[in-house]
Design a protein around this motif. Structure first.
Motif, PDB file in Angstrom:
ATOM      1  N   TYR A 189      38.827  36.203  42.815  1.00 27.10           N
ATOM      2  CA  TYR A 189      38.698  37.626  43.160  1.00 27.10           C
ATOM      3  C   TYR A 189      39.039  37.853  44.629  1.00 27.10           C
ATOM      4  N   ASP A 195      41.495  41.057  38.994  1.00 30.38           N
ATOM      5  CA  ASP A 195      40.592  42.147  39.357  1.00 30.38           C
ATOM      6  C   ASP A 195      39.138  41.741  39.177  1.00 30.38           C
ATOM      7  N   GLN A 196      38.305  42.218  40.092  1.00 31.30           N
ATOM      8  CA  GLN A 196      36.851  42.020  39.989  1.00 31.30           C
ATOM      9  C   GLN A 196      36.366  42.357  38.587  1.00 31.30           C
ATOM     10  N   LYS A 198      36.849  40.999  35.880  1.00 31.77           N
ATOM     11  CA  LYS A 198      37.705  40.724  34.734  1.00 31.77           C
ATOM     12  C   LYS A 198      37.385  39.378  34.079  1.00 31.77           C
TER      13      LYS A 198
END
Ligand SMILES: *Cc1c(COP(=O)(O)O)cnc(C)c1O
Length: 243
Positions: A189, A195-196, A198
């Motif tokens: 991340y 993406d955060q 995910k």
């Protein structure tokens, strides 16, 4: 058998619930996957009829042999064992997720077969966070480069990271290999590779379920605590032998 499996399932759900409470997490953020290697299809069916929906198998042979019973049930089957390239085609018939993606050559071959079939599949990248010879998985320092590399395969949907933690009677020895998976995810991340929120963490087994949840697990893979001992002796965690 039925009563045992149902009462064991209840205990495991209680353990998950307590562990979530202890670490201030939502129970809905932790899925239960039944690790069903060596478990007869009829016993798996009992757990499914009790409400479970997700299982994991380690061998193509077992996926195939149990398919007759399991295919009509509404479940998701993950592949959680070491995957040989020559078994890909068969595994893709049954599994909707490969949790043991651990090398580029496997990613390439999966992609090739999936392209041919016009399909895609979920994957977890397996990491050897305990640095044990007996386990498969990328070394921790290889993971970010690997994820960057496999992002070019549109057929592979990266769902998260998977590890088999170091098993020991002492908590202090088990914790680092679980924590490390979370740290690797956070680094991915931080580098902006994914993406955060995910990436899911698939970790925690019968012995280390609570610790894994405390370290952020989103999917615990439980066999023994539900179906009983597999009687394979203490070498069970040698993935080479399990294969
Ligand atoms: C067997 C297995 C599990 C479950 O282990 P238990 O100790 O029986 O709960 C989890 N993950 C993988 C990859 C396995 O092979």
């Amino acid at each position: 058998m039925k009563d045992m499996i149902i009462s064991n399932l209840k205990q495991v759900h209680d353990r998950i619930q307590n562990a979530c409470k202890q670490s201030g997490r939502n129970q809905s953020d932790v899925q239960l996957l039944l690790a069903t290697k060596t478990v007869p299809a009829e016993n798996i069916r009992i757990a499914i009829e009790a409400g479970e929906t997700l299982i994991g198998e380690n061998k193509m042979q077992e996926l195939r042999d149990k398919d007759l019973v399991l295919k009509s049930l509404n479940i998701e089957r993950h592949f959680i064992g070491h995957l040989q390239t020559n078994k890909i085609k068969d595994v893709l018939k049954y599994a909707t997720c490969i949790q043991s993606l651990d090398r580029i050559s496997l990613a390439q071959e999966l992609d090739r077969q999936l392209q041919k079939q016009g399909k895609n599949i979920d994957v977890f990248v397996q990491v050897n966070t305990s640095y044990e010879e007996s386990k498969f998985g990328l070394l921790p320092n290889e993971v970010t480069a690997f994820i960057k590399e496999i992002k070019k395969y549109d057929t592979l949907k990266i769902k998260g990271l998977m590890t088999i933690g170091l098993l020991d009677v002492q908590k202090e020895k088990m914790q680092p290999s679980l924590r490390l998976l979370r740290e690797i995810r956070d680094e991915i991340y931080a580098e902006g590779i994914e993406d955060q929120h995910k990436l899911l963490l698939s970790m925690g087994m019968s012995q280390d379920l609570e610790l894994a949840i405390a370290e952020g697990s989103n999917m615990v893979r439980i066999g023994t605590s539900i179906f009983g001992n597999r009687f394979l002796g203490k070498e069970i965690w040698n993935e080479n032998i399990a294969e």
